[in-house]
Motif scaffolding. Structure first.
Motif, PDB file in Angstrom:
ATOM      1  N   LEU A 532      21.777  43.501  34.691  1.00 54.57           N
ATOM      2  CA  LEU A 532      21.309  42.141  34.855  1.00 54.57           C
ATOM      3  C   LEU A 532      22.159  41.608  35.766  1.00 54.57           C
ATOM      4  CD1 LEU A 532      21.657  41.320  30.899  1.00 54.57           C
ATOM      5  CD2 LEU A 532      19.500  41.517  32.327  1.00 54.57           C
ATOM      6  N   GLN A 533      23.103  41.894  36.115  1.00 52.66           N
ATOM      7  CA  GLN A 533      23.949  41.177  37.424  1.00 52.66           C
ATOM      8  C   GLN A 533      23.575  41.896  38.723  1.00 52.66           C
ATOM      9  OE1 GLN A 533      25.537  38.506  37.051  1.00 52.66           O
ATOM     10  NE2 GLN A 533      25.299  38.514  35.103  1.00 52.66           N
ATOM     11  N   ARG A 534      23.057  43.125  38.838  1.00 53.34           N
ATOM     12  CA  ARG A 534      22.839  43.848  40.278  1.00 53.34           C
ATOM     13  C   ARG A 534      21.517  43.360  40.551  1.00 53.34           C
ATOM     14  NH1 ARG A 534      21.855  49.135  41.116  1.00 53.34           N
ATOM     15  NH2 ARG A 534      22.798  48.574  43.096  1.00 53.34           N
ATOM     16  N   ILE A 535      20.499  42.720  39.731  1.00 49.93           N
ATOM     17  CA  ILE A 535      19.141  42.157  40.538  1.00 49.93           C
ATOM     18  C   ILE A 535      19.455  41.127  41.174  1.00 49.93           C
ATOM     19  CG2 ILE A 535      18.036  43.168  38.161  1.00 49.93           C
ATOM     20  CD1 ILE A 535      17.840  40.030  37.467  1.00 49.93           C
ATOM     21  N   PHE A 536      20.782  40.574  41.436  1.00 51.34           N
ATOM     22  CA  PHE A 536      20.947  39.310  42.197  1.00 51.34           C
ATOM     23  C   PHE A 536      21.351  39.933  43.565  1.00 51.34           C
ATOM     24  CE2 PHE A 536      21.065  37.285  38.188  1.00 51.34           C
ATOM     25  CZ  PHE A 536      20.030  36.245  38.373  1.00 51.34           C
ATOM     26  N   GLU A 537      21.884  41.225  43.838  1.00 54.77           N
ATOM     27  CA  GLU A 537      22.536  41.825  44.846  1.00 54.77           C
ATOM     28  C   GLU A 537      21.209  42.064  45.890  1.00 54.77           C
ATOM     29  OE1 GLU A 537      24.486  45.307  43.855  1.00 54.77           O
ATOM     30  OE2 GLU A 537      25.708  44.347  42.530  1.00 54.77           O
ATOM     31  N   LEU A 538      21.687  42.105  47.309  1.00 55.61           N
ATOM     32  CA  LEU A 538      20.739  42.320  48.313  1.00 55.61           C
ATOM     33  C   LEU A 538      20.131  43.770  48.227  1.00 55.61           C
ATOM     34  CD1 LEU A 538      22.410  40.657  51.364  1.00 55.61           C
ATOM     35  CD2 LEU A 538      20.233  40.046  50.332  1.00 55.61           C
ATOM     36  N   PHE A 539      18.820  43.663  48.545  1.00 57.27           N
ATOM     37  CA  PHE A 539      18.103  45.106  48.425  1.00 57.27           C
ATOM     38  C   PHE A 539      17.995  45.701  47.303  1.00 57.27           C
ATOM     39  CE2 PHE A 539      20.783  44.764  52.481  1.00 57.27           C
ATOM     40  CZ  PHE A 539      19.864  43.910  53.236  1.00 57.27           C
ATOM     41  N   HIS A 567      23.442  24.527  45.858  1.00 55.24           N
ATOM     42  CA  HIS A 567      23.156  23.158  45.071  1.00 55.24           C
ATOM     43  C   HIS A 567      24.218  22.818  44.103  1.00 55.24           C
ATOM     44  CE1 HIS A 567      19.091  23.562  46.619  1.00 55.24           C
ATOM     45  NE2 HIS A 567      18.943  22.282  46.330  1.00 55.24           N
ATOM     46  N   GLY A 568      25.303  23.822  43.946  1.00 51.43           N
ATOM     47  CA  GLY A 568      26.187  23.681  42.930  1.00 51.43           C
ATOM     48  C   GLY A 568      25.924  24.145  41.777  1.00 51.43           C
ATOM     49  N   GLY A 569      25.001  24.894  41.434  1.00 50.89           N
ATOM     50  CA  GLY A 569      24.489  25.450  40.148  1.00 50.89           C
ATOM     51  C   GLY A 569      24.734  26.911  39.912  1.00 50.89           C
ATOM     52  N   THR A 570      24.154  27.408  38.986  1.00 49.30           N
ATOM     53  CA  THR A 570      24.418  28.604  38.477  1.00 49.30           C
ATOM     54  C   THR A 570      22.995  29.462  38.283  1.00 49.30           C
ATOM     55  OG1 THR A 570      24.928  28.390  36.244  1.00 49.30           O
ATOM     56  CG2 THR A 570      26.669  28.685  37.634  1.00 49.30           C
ATOM     57  N   ILE A 571      22.845  30.751  38.326  1.00 48.73           N
ATOM     58  CA  ILE A 571      21.695  31.484  37.853  1.00 48.73           C
ATOM     59  C   ILE A 571      22.065  32.915  37.007  1.00 48.73           C
ATOM     60  CG2 ILE A 571      21.526  32.475  40.006  1.00 48.73           C
ATOM     61  CD1 ILE A 571      18.437  32.503  39.820  1.00 48.73           C
ATOM     62  N   GLU A 572      21.409  32.988  35.998  1.00 45.74           N
ATOM     63  CA  GLU A 572      21.403  34.266  35.396  1.00 45.74           C
ATOM     64  C   GLU A 572      20.344  34.958  34.679  1.00 45.74           C
ATOM     65  OE1 GLU A 572      23.402  33.669  31.258  1.00 45.74           O
ATOM     66  OE2 GLU A 572      23.184  31.541  31.306  1.00 45.74           O
ATOM     67  N   ALA A 573      20.223  36.128  34.359  1.00 48.83           N
ATOM     68  CA  ALA A 573      19.091  36.980  33.967  1.00 48.83           C
ATOM     69  C   ALA A 573      19.390  37.085  32.372  1.00 48.83           C
ATOM     70  CB  ALA A 573      18.915  38.005  34.860  1.00 48.83           C
ATOM     71  N   ARG A 574      18.731  37.066  31.721  1.00 43.77           N
ATOM     72  CA  ARG A 574      18.607  37.520  30.259  1.00 43.77           C
ATOM     73  C   ARG A 574      17.448  38.348  29.971  1.00 43.77           C
ATOM     74  NH1 ARG A 574      19.768  31.621  27.401  1.00 43.77           N
ATOM     75  NH2 ARG A 574      21.889  31.117  28.586  1.00 43.77           N
TER      76      ARG A 574
END
Length: 621
Positions: A532-539, A567-574
Motif C-alpha cells: 500500500l505504501q510502496r505504490i507511491f514510490e518512483l518506478f 498543496h499541504g495535503g496527504t494521499i493514501e491508498a486503501r
C-alpha cells in the motif's frame, strides 16, 4: 591481535592514595595544632595583660582616694595648728572608715611625733619618727608621696605608707602619714585575681612584695620571685615568656605599673610543651590508625572497581564484535553511566548494522527498479518512434490515397501525443525532484473542475471500457487548478490501468471541516497490504493484468503524491486485498498553499526561475 598495553595496577594506585594524602594532612594538623597553641598563648597573654592593667587602675584609684582623705584631715590640722582636737577626731573617724590604714601619724619634719592614732581608738605614741626618703620628697615638693617598703623604729616591722604635707602659712609644718595594712590589701588582691586562677603581687619600686594574693607572711617585704620584679622595673607594662619562679614552677607573667611607681604583677602556671607533645603523639597515633584503615578500605574498593572494569572491558569487546553486551547492575553508581553507555553502544552498533543491511537491500531494490525503469522507458519510447519512422516511409510513397494519407497523419499525431506525455512526465518529475517547480494557486470550484476533467477523459475515449460515477459536493478551495487536474488524471488513469474492462470507477468529492476530500475508488485487482505504501514510490508498478499491458513508467502516483504534498495535503491508498479494488484518498486543506509556493524544501530556490518554466504546461497522464 593488538598487543596488550601494560600500566600501573589500579589496586596499587588506590592503595597509594591514602599514603600520599595522609602525610600532608598530618603535617597540616600539626601546623594547625601549633598555630592554635600560639593563638591560645597569645590570647592568654593578652587576657593576663588586660587583667594586670585593670588591677593597676583599681589600685591607683584606691591610693588616690586615700590621698584625698588624708589631704582633708591635713586641711583640718592646718586650720587650727595650735588645737589638734579636731584633727584627732577626724583622724579617728577616717581610720575606722578605711580598712586599708593601720594608723595615722602626725610628725614634725625633724621626726618628732606630734600625734598618732591607731585603729580601735588606741593611742599610739612612738618614741621617735625617723624620716624616710619619701618623707623628704614630700617636704621638698610639698606633694603627697607613696613609700616603698621600709622598717620604722623601734619595732622594725616593714611597712608602706602614704604621706601628705600639712602646710601652715605657706610652709610645711607637719607630715601626715597613713601606714597601709598589707593583709587587707592582699585579701582584696586575692578577690580580684581568683577568677583568673593567677597569683597576684603588688611590688614596690625596689621589687619588694607589698601585698600578695597568697602566702603573704612568707613574702611580705621580700623581693618578688622570678624575673617579674626585674621586668617590672623596666617596661611600664607587658607580658613575659614562661620562666621558672623561685619554686621552680614555669609561669606566664604580666605586669602593669601604677603612676607612683608600684607595679601589679600576675602570673599563671603554664606548661605548653608537654600538652603540645601529647597532642602530637595523639595525632600520630590517630594518623597511623587512619592510614591502616584507609589502606584496607582502598584495597577492598580497588578489588570491586577492578572487577567492574574487567566486566566493562569484556562488554567493550562484545561491542567491537557487533554484539550487544549483557551487563548487570554495577556496585558503584558512577559505573552505571559506563555500563549504560556500553549497552547503548552495543544496541546502536547492532541497529546500525541492521539499518545498513536494510539500506543495502533498499539500494539494491532501487537499483533493480531503476534498471527496470530504463527497460520500460526504452520500450515505451521504441513503440511510438517505430510508428513515427514507419509513417515517414509511408508518406514518401506516391501511391497513397487521400484516406490512407489521413490515417497516417492521425497515427503520427497519436504517437506524438504519447511521446509528449512520456516526456512531460519525466520533465515534471525532474522539476519536482530538483526544486524547479512552482504552484500558481487560486480559488477554484473543485467540483466544476472535476466534472470538466471527467468530460475530457470521456471525450478522448479513455473511459469507454469502464463505468464511471461521480458524487461531487460543491467545494471551493485555493489550489493550482492545472496541477490538481494532473493529480486527478493520474488517479483516474491508475484506476483505468488496473481495473478490468467493464469495471466501475467511483469519484467522490466532499468537504471535511476545513479540508476537501477526493476519493477515487475502483473495482480492480486491488493491492496487497504490504504494497500500500510502496505504490507511491518512483518506478513502482502494480502487478500486470493477464493479457493486458498496463504501460507507463510507474511515476504517475509518485507525481500525484508530490503534488498533493505541495498543496499541504496527504494521499493514501486503501485496499481490502487482491481482487477487492483500491481506493485512493486525497485530503487538501481548503486554505490552500500561497501563490508561487515551492514544491519541496528546495522550493525556496524557485524565485527567479518561474520565467523559464512559464512555457511548460502540465499534461495529465
Amino acid at each position: 591481535m593488538r598487543p596488550l598495553r601494560r600500566g600501573a595496577d589500579l589496586r596499587v594506585l588506590l592503595a597509594a592514595i591514602p599514603l600520599l594524602a595522609l602525610p600532608p594532612l598530618m603535617i597540616f594538623c600539626a601546623l594547625l595544632l601549633s598555630l592554635l597553641a600560639d593563638a591560645r598563648s597569645t590570647d592568654a597573654r593578652q587576657d593576663l595583660q588586660n587583667a594586670a592593667q585593670a588591677l593597676a587602675i583599681g589600685l591607683d584609684r584606691e591610693i588616690a582616694g586615700s590621698i584625698r582623705r588624708l589631704e582633708t584631715i591635713a586641711d583640718l590640722a592646718a586650720v587650727q595648728p595650735d588645737d589638734l582636737t579636731a584633727f584627732a577626731r577626724a583622724g579617728q573617724r577616717e581610720i575606722e572608715r578605711n580598712d586599708e590604714w593601720r594608723d595615722l601619724v602626725l610628725a614634725t619634719p625633724d621626726g618628732r611625733v606630734v600625734h598618732a592614732v591607731a585603729r580601735g581608738g588606741r593611742s599610739l605614741q612612738p618614741p621617735s619618727f625617723v624620716p624616710q626618703s619619701h618623707h623628704r620628697e614630700t617636704l621638698r615638693t610639698a606633694l603627697p608621696t607613696v613609700s616603698d617598703i621600709y622598717s620604722p623604729r623601734p619595732d622594725g616591722t616593714p611597712v608602706a605608707s602614704i604621706s601628705v604635707p600639712v602646710q601652715v602659712e605657706g610652709r610645711v609644718r607637719w607630715l601626715l602619714s597613713a601606714r597601709l595594712d598589707p593583709q587587707l590589701m592582699s585579701r582584696r588582691l586575692a578577690d580580684q585575681v581568683e577568677r583568673y586562677g593567677a597569683l597576684g603581687e603588688l611590688i614596690d619600686r625596689e621589687g619588694r612584695v607589698v601585698a600578695r594574693s597568697r602566702d603573704l607572711a612568707a613574702w611580705y617585704g621580700r623581693p618578688a620571685g622570678g624575673r617579674i620584679a626585674e621586668l617590672a622595673r623596666g617596661a611600664p607594662s607587658g607580658t613575659s615568656t614562661p620562666f621558672p619562679t623561685t619554686e621552680g614552677e614555669a609561669v606566664l607573667g604580666a605586669w602593669a605599673r601604677l603612676p607612683f611607681g608600684w607595679s601589679v604583677a600576675l602570673s599563671v602556671p603554664t606548661a605548653p610543651g608537654p600538652a603540645l607533645a601529647r597532642s602530637m603523639w595523639m595525632l600520630a597515633a590517630i594518623g597511623l590508625a587512619l592510614l591502616a584503615g584507609s589502606i584496607l578500605l582502598s584495597t577492598a574498593i580497588a578489588r570491586r572497581i577492578t572487577g567492574m572494569v574487567a566486566e566493562a572491558g569484556r562488554a567493550a569487546q562484545q561491542v567491537a564484535r557487533a554484539r550487544r553486551p549483557r551487563l548487570g547492575a554495577p556496585a558503584i553508581r558512577q559505573f552505571g553511566v559506563l555500563y549504560d553507555a556500553l549497552d547503548e553502544a552495543g544496541e546502536r552498533v547492532v541497529d546500525a548494522l541492521e539499518r545498513e543491511r536494510c539500506a543495502r537491500e533498499t539500494a539494491e531494490a532501487a537499483d533493480r527498479e531503476k534498471d527496470r525503469f530504463l527497460v520500460m522507458l526504452g520500450h515505451e519510447l521504441r513503440n511510438p518512434l517505430n510508428a513515427v519512422g514507419n509513417a515517414g516511409h509511408l508518406l514518401r510513397r506516391r501511391d497513397l490515397s487521400a484516406g490512407q494519407r489521413d490515417g497516417v497523419v492521425e497515427m503520427l499525431q497519436r504517437q506524438s501525443r504519447q511521446l509528449r506525455r512520456l516526456v512531460d512526465d519525466l520533465l515534471d518529475l525532474g522539476r519536482v525532484l530538483t526544486g524547479k517547480f512552482a504552484l500558481r494557486a487560486e480559488t477554484v470550484e473543485v467540483d466544476r473542475l472535476l466534472r470538466q476533467s471527467i468530460a475530457t477523459l470521456g471525450a478522448t475515449g479513455q473511459l469507454a471500457s469502464h463505468e464511471v460515477s461521480a458524487d461531487l459536493e460543491p467545494v471551493s478551495c485555493r489550489i493550482d487548478p492545472a496541477r490538481f487536474e494532473q493529480v486527478f488524471a493520474n488517479l483516474v488513469g491508475n484506476a483505468i490501468k488496473y481495473t478490468p474492462t467493464g469495471g466501475t470507477i467511483a469519484v467522490r468529492l466532499s468537504r471535511d471541516a476545513d479540508a476537501m476530500v477526493l476519493s477515487v475508488r475502483d473495482s480492480g485487482i486491488g493491492i496487497e497490504p504490504q504494497q500500500l505504501q510502496r505504490i507511491f514510490e518512483l518506478f513502482v508498478q502494480g502487478p500486470q493484468q493477464a493479457g493486458r499491458a498496463a504501460g507507463g513508467l510507474g511515476i504517475g502516483l509518485s507525481m500525484a503524491k508530490m503534488l498533493v504534498e505541495v498543496h499541504g495535503g496527504t494521499i493514501e491508498a486503501r485496499s481490502d486485498g487482491p481482487g477487492r479494488g483500491t481506493e485512493l484518498l486525497v485530503r487538501i486543506p481548503c486554505a490552500g498553499p500561497d501563490a508561487q509556493a515551492g514544491a519541496s524544501p528546495a522550493a525556496a530556490q524557485v524565485e527567479g526561475r518561474d520565467a523559464e518554466l512559464a512555457d511548460d504546461a502540465p499534461t495529465p497522464v
